[in-house]
Scaffold this active site. Structure first.
Site, PDB file in Angstrom:
ATOM      1  CG  PHE A   1      33.446  47.553  60.520  1.00  0.00           C
ATOM      2  CD1 PHE A   1      32.310  48.309  60.443  1.00  0.00           C
ATOM      3  CD2 PHE A   1      33.482  46.504  61.422  1.00  0.00           C
ATOM      4  CE1 PHE A   1      31.206  48.039  61.245  1.00  0.00           C
ATOM      5  CE2 PHE A   1      32.381  46.231  62.242  1.00  0.00           C
ATOM      6  CZ  PHE A   1      31.247  47.001  62.143  1.00  0.00           C
TER       7      PHE A   1
ATOM      8  CD1 TRP B   1      35.370  44.310  53.709  1.00  0.00           C
ATOM      9  CD2 TRP B   1      33.832  45.413  54.914  1.00  0.00           C
ATOM     10  NE1 TRP B   1      35.713  45.641  53.718  1.00  0.00           N
ATOM     11  CE2 TRP B   1      34.794  46.339  54.444  1.00  0.00           C
ATOM     12  CE3 TRP B   1      32.774  45.881  55.691  1.00  0.00           C
ATOM     13  CZ2 TRP B   1      34.725  47.703  54.724  1.00  0.00           C
ATOM     14  CZ3 TRP B   1      32.692  47.228  55.985  1.00  0.00           C
ATOM     15  CH2 TRP B   1      33.667  48.122  55.497  1.00  0.00           C
ATOM     16  CG  HIS B   2      30.267  44.736  58.351  1.00  0.00           C
ATOM     17  ND1 HIS B   2      29.741  44.263  57.167  1.00  0.00           N
ATOM     18  CD2 HIS B   2      29.966  46.059  58.390  1.00  0.00           C
ATOM     19  CE1 HIS B   2      29.128  45.262  56.538  1.00  0.00           C
ATOM     20  NE2 HIS B   2      29.254  46.358  57.257  1.00  0.00           N
ATOM     21  N   GLY B   3      33.634  42.099  60.230  1.00  0.00           N
ATOM     22  CA  GLY B   3      34.428  41.728  61.398  1.00  0.00           C
ATOM     23  C   GLY B   3      34.517  40.237  61.610  1.00  0.00           C
TER      24      GLY B   3
END
Lengths: 480, 302
Positions: A480, A325-327
């Site tokens: 993000f 999800w963060h990247g």
């Protein structure tokens, strides 16, 4: 528009005054103002993506109504997957397209099949990860019949575009914020003061702690070979402070700002670095995201109700998804995977729910056992942060190799020993420790004293903020 | 709400007073831009040779050593747009001007002050030269242009410790780079080359436009424009990006070809300058500046 900008310093009072002066009598006026403020706030980042925000809002509002009105479970599921598919599709495209294409090209390359990857120059819409999850929680809650869909599009649009939460959370739930939006907010002086205090503390964390540490972190991570092991270890510590100060500081500003408009937003951080194990850490770090994954991914997958292997699978899925999800970078996946590995023993030995209350509750200091647990947990978390911060796996490898060399036991480089920063971090950790039983560290501090002492205390915080300002660092979680 | 707002205003009042006082005190302080502006206005009419440009002019050319009346109107990090704005502002005063000396350094065609790390200097042009090309509001205030701790330091040094040196001579040359200071030239040369590397050429066309405006203005008045690249140490020269260097040379070649009053002289690897002449990787000390000015003086005489 950054929270720590002159633009926001002008924007916030204007919206605040208009909200309470002109809009205080009628709910619709309050909503219209908040909607305009939200779209203006978002438009300052990039006006091109206002349409995307509106589309996402309209899609989830419409899908929610269809899901609730659907006669059969199949129809409900269809509408749900339409909403999820389109939302996640947009998120996937903007955030992960180039990552997958490059990874695919690398895979083909390893089979000696060379291709020119069709990469696109994609600009990531700011906040897309956050408002997408806002909207998904709404449709999912309707599907699971936890809430009824709202019939007021304006109200729903404000829920999605509520400017304090829009670009970096906390990820609020429809069943918590929507009911608040359905009533006209009344001015409450105590709430306002509390909001201002939390905003002040948020700025302290961001500007004094996070921004001060950033320079040293960047120095070390940009050129790890130029530093010895102990300097790099210090840099990791600084990054731990930076990311906590940055993100929890942002959350404090967001929550405090929401309170200025009469809204209560759930806390996002609860002193995670005082955790005694990784399970407790994840109950205290980025709470809105971890609970979102727990409620909408982990539990639907079966949670820990099934077999041991199924539970382990689900744990890994959650942590890897959190990382992803963060990247779009393998390093984030490694970071998530590491936390899964840390968590697993606690789960297997049934000790993951051991520490449900704050450490040393009612006491001044922790015992030796608790202090050791806090230190070990902190060190494990710091090690994982190396992957989170590094630009790629190779850099992380070089960093770790250099850090764990014999030079780890040498004196750190002088350039990594800024006295003022250490003093500020020391004071900060002490204040956080003292205030660990409250929503935010200075929530109740000095309230028992006279106004002069209270104001002197606020002036001291403000003076530190002003002195350390101007370092020009943006919020980490905006990417993000 | 009125009670809360009154309390907030009361709380902020001392801060506002402090900020206003700091702004006043900072503006009262002498600074290089204020000083040079006054000197420029004093000497503009008699000036026959005007030095514009960045620190590669500011620290490298001492007009005292020219045979003709000259003035150094360069500033650190002054990019081509601000060279043009200065020239345009004082164009009526340069009644005797015959030469313009303008450095074309490694970064000159790629850098713009408005986007640079030292963009805070724009406040000096706004506040002291009255050049308002940039609309960013904070640049209208001393207190908002720089980080507070730098301003606090400036105030303490000047008002409490009485420490201030203008660092500029009567003809605008910066006197602070002294030969008594021995820097690691090799390391600083590498760092300067890295600092002045630009991955993209977003400002290239715009800078060329400003350069052409300066040339056109000079040509109309039959003023010679002498473009030059000042001396630098080997580590600086070796660590420059070839593409960036070649792009600059290509443009200079065209300008010289198309404009009869424009000439270019490259001193970057001139053997006349040794380590004793440099303050750092790409700036001369007072000895080197004297030598370089004499070199330019001979060039002009020819």
């Amino acid at each position: 528009m950054l929270f720590n900008s002159l633009h926001f310093l002008v924007f916030l009072p204007v919206v605040f005054l208009l909200y309470w002066q002109l809009a205080s009598k009628k709910l619709q006026y309050q909503h219209l103002l908040l909607l305009a403020a939200g779209y203006y706030f978002y438009g300052c980042w990039d006006p091109r993506f206002l349409l995307l925000l509106f589309f996402s809002t309209a899609l989830d509002y419409f899908s929610g109504k269809q899901i609730a009105a659907a006669a059969t479970k199949t129809s409900k599921r269809t509408w749900l997957w339409i909403s999820i598919g389109i939302n996640v599709g947009f998120l996937g495209f903007f955030k992960y397209y180039n990552f997958f294409i490059e990874s695919f090209a690398t895979l083909l390359g390893s089979w000696s099949l060379h291709t020119d990857p069709w990469l696109l120059n994609i600009i990531l819409p700011v906040g897309i990860s956050f408002y997408t999850f806002h909207g998904l929680s709404y449709v999912l809650d309707i599907y699971h019949e936890r809430i009824q869909p709202t019939t007021n599009f304006l109200q729903y649009a404000v829920f999605i575009s509520f400017f304090p939460l829009l670009v970096a959370g906390p990820i609020e739930r429809a069943n918590h914020l929507l009911p608040q939006l359905s009533t006209t907010q009344q001015f409450n002086t105590a709430k306002m003061k509390d909001g201002l205090r939390q905003i002040l503390w948020g700025f302290f964390k961001k500007i004094v702690i996070a921004d001060s540490c950033a320079a040293y972190v960047n120095m070390a991570f940009n050129d790890p070979a130029a530093f010895n092991g102990s300097s790099l270890a210090l840099a990791v510590f600084f990054f731990a402070m930076q990311i906590y100060g940055d993100f929890s500081g942002y959350s404090d500003i967001a929550i405090g700002t929401a309170r200025l408009f009469g809204f209560d937003v759930k806390k996002n951080f609860a002193y995670p670095y005082f955790s005694r194990d990784i399970a407790e850490f994840w109950r205290r770090w980025h709470i809105s995201l971890s609970t979102w994954f727990r409620d909408y991914v982990y539990i639907p997958l079966g949670g820990s109700r099934g077999s041991r292997w199924l539970s382990i699978r689900n744990i890994f899925i959650i942590f890897l998804l959190s990382g992803f999800w963060h990247g779009a970078n393998v390093t984030f996946i490694i970071w998530g995977g590491l936390h899964a590995v840390y968590f697993l023993p606690l789960f297997l030995f049934n000790t993951n729910r051991q520490h449900m209350h704050i450490v040393a509750e009612g006491k001044a200091w922790p015992g030796i056992k608790d202090a050791a647990k806090i230190l070990i947990t902190f060190l494990l978390v710091c090690f994982a942060w190396i992957f989170f911060r590094a630009n790629n796996l190779q850099e992380a490898g070089v960093f770790i190799q250099q850090m764990f060399s014999a030079s780890l036991f040498e004196m750190p480089d002088r350039s990594m020993l800024p006295l003022s920063v250490f003093v500020m971090i020391g004071l900060f950790l002490l204040i956080e420790w003292k205030g660990r039983q409250h929503l935010y560290a200075i929530e109740k501090m000095c309230l028992q004293y006279t106004i002069y002492i209270r104001w002197a205390w606020y002036y001291a915080i403000l003076a530190a903020i002003i002195y350390f300002s101007g370092q020009g660092q943006s919020f980490i979680y905006f990417q993000f | 709400m009125k009670k809360l707002l009154s309390k907030i205003l009361l709380f902020l009042l001392p801060l506002l007073i402090i900020v206003a006082t700091a702004e006043l005190l900072l503006r009262q302080m002498p600074n290089e831009y204020k000083l040079k502006k006054n000197l420029l206005e004093k000497h503009a009419q008699s000036t026959e040779l005007l030095c514009l440009g960045s620190s590669h002019s500011y620290y490298n050319i001492n007009p005292v050593y020219f045979n003709i009346p000259a003035f150094n109107a360069a500033h650190s990090s002054q990019t081509l747009n601000y060279d043009w704005f200065l020239l345009r502002k004082y164009h009526d005063s340069f009644i005797n001007l015959r030469y313009i000396l303008l450095p074309i350094s490694y970064q000159s065609l790629f850098e713009k002050l408005d986007d640079a790390a030292e963009s805070w200097r724009i406040k000096n042009y706004k506040l002291y030269y009255n050049i308002h090309e940039n609309n960013y509001l904070p640049y209208n205030f001393e207190v908002l242009s720089m980080a507070p701790r730098f301003n606090i330091s400036r105030l303490v040094n000047y008002y409490c410790r009485q420490q201030y040196s203008p660092g500029v001579n009567e003809l605008g040359y910066a006197t602070s780079y002294q030969s008594t200071v021995k820097n690691d030239l090799e390391k600083m040369g590498r760092e300067a080359a890295a600092r002045n590397y630009f991955k993209n050429n977003n400002h290239f066309k715009e800078n060329l436009g400003y350069l052409q405006k300066i040339i056109n203005w000079a040509t109309e008045r039959k003023i010679q424009v002498i473009l030059f690249t000042s001396p630098a140490v080997e580590s600086y020269r070796q660590n420059r990006d070839t593409n960036q260097v070649n792009q600059s040379y290509k443009v200079i070649e065209q300008l010289v070809k198309n404009n009869p009053l424009v000439s270019y002289h490259n001193f970057i690897d001139s053997p006349d300058f040794t380590a004793d002449d440099f303050y750092d990787g790409d700036h001369l000390n007072e000895i080197g500046a004297k030598k370089f000015t004499f070199t330019l003086n001979d060039l002009i005489k020819k």
